[in-house]
Enzyme design. Structure first.
Site, short mmCIF file in Angstrom:
data_model
loop_
_atom_site.label_atom_id
_atom_site.label_comp_id
_atom_site.label_asym_id
_atom_site.label_seq_id
_atom_site.Cartn_x
_atom_site.Cartn_y
_atom_site.Cartn_z
N HIS A 15 0.84 -1.20 0.00
CA HIS A 15 0.00 0.00 0.00
C HIS A 15 0.87 1.25 0.00
CE1 HIS A 15 -0.39 0.76 4.66
NE2 HIS A 15 0.86 0.61 4.30
N CYS A 34 5.54 6.13 4.79
CA CYS A 34 4.37 5.38 4.30
C CYS A 34 3.82 5.97 3.00
CB CYS A 34 3.26 5.37 5.35
SG CYS A 34 3.76 4.49 6.83
N HIS A 40 4.90 0.03 -0.43
CA HIS A 40 5.66 -0.85 0.47
C HIS A 40 4.70 -1.90 0.99
CE1 HIS A 40 3.85 2.05 3.27
NE2 HIS A 40 3.84 1.05 4.11
N HIS A 42 3.29 -5.12 3.76
CA HIS A 42 3.15 -5.58 5.15
C HIS A 42 2.68 -7.03 5.15
CE1 HIS A 42 3.51 -1.66 7.12
NE2 HIS A 42 2.75 -1.16 6.16
N ASP A 80 -4.87 -10.76 -0.53
CA ASP A 80 -3.55 -11.38 -0.44
C ASP A 80 -2.77 -11.20 -1.75
OD1 ASP A 80 -1.53 -12.81 0.90
OD2 ASP A 80 -2.13 -14.67 -0.10
N HIS A 81 -1.52 -10.75 -1.60
CA HIS A 81 -0.63 -10.48 -2.74
C HIS A 81 -1.20 -9.43 -3.69
CE1 HIS A 81 1.33 -14.03 -1.16
NE2 HIS A 81 2.41 -13.65 -1.81
N GLU A 125 -0.76 -4.69 11.60
CA GLU A 125 -0.01 -4.25 10.42
C GLU A 125 1.47 -4.61 10.60
OE1 GLU A 125 -0.95 -0.68 7.66
OE2 GLU A 125 0.38 0.07 9.23
NI NI Z 1 2.45 0.76 5.59
#
Ligand code: NI
Length: 136
Positions: A15, A34, A40, A42, A80-81, A125
């Site tokens: 995100h 961020c 990036h 998580h 997911d992914h 997160e």
């Molecule tokens: Ni983040």
């Protein structure tokens, strides 16, 4: 007598936190790292809890296999992914902060949970940063 049944789940997603209507400077000041334009990732961890009365016939509040299937269909297959900003329609115009993600997840699962049962979703997160939503 009400009992809480919980299921853990997991998804990886990328995100970027930013507002389209803010300048680069405003986004940098508020979201810092961020706001990285190249996104990036998580490793999100999820704890979904359903609280309700035990069905005297089955002995279950709800079949935890059903809860696992709901989380798989509503969350894992969709997040997911994925790149949350680009791939998930709910975040086209909604900043994918942990707070907003947990509310989106709660709303998606809520419609599959029996009326009268309560739902709580905890979203990690990072191992140390997590948010909780109970629909209040
Ligand atoms: Ni983040």
């Amino acid at each position: 007598m009400r009992v809480t049944v919980s299921r853990k789940a997991h998804f990886n997603a990328a995100h970027r936190l930013y507002r389209k209507d803010w300048t680069a400077e405003q986004n940098e000041a508020v979201f810092g790292k961020c706001n990285n334009p190249n996104f990036h990732g998580h490793n999100y961890e999820l704890i979904v809890s359903v609280t309700g009365k035990i069905n005297p016939e089955t002995g279950y509040v709800m079949d935890i296999k059903d809860l696992a299937d709901i989380i798989y269909e509503e969350v894992e297959t969709q997040f997911d992914h994925k790149n949350l900003n680009l791939d998930v329609p709910e975040f086209q115009d909604l900043n994918p902060t942990a707070e907003n993600i947990v509310v989106v997840i709660w709303n998606k699962i809520r419609k599959r949970i029996m009326a009268g049962n309560d739902l709580e979703v905890v979203l990690y997160e990072t191992p140390r940063n997590f948010v909780t939503y109970k629909g209040e």
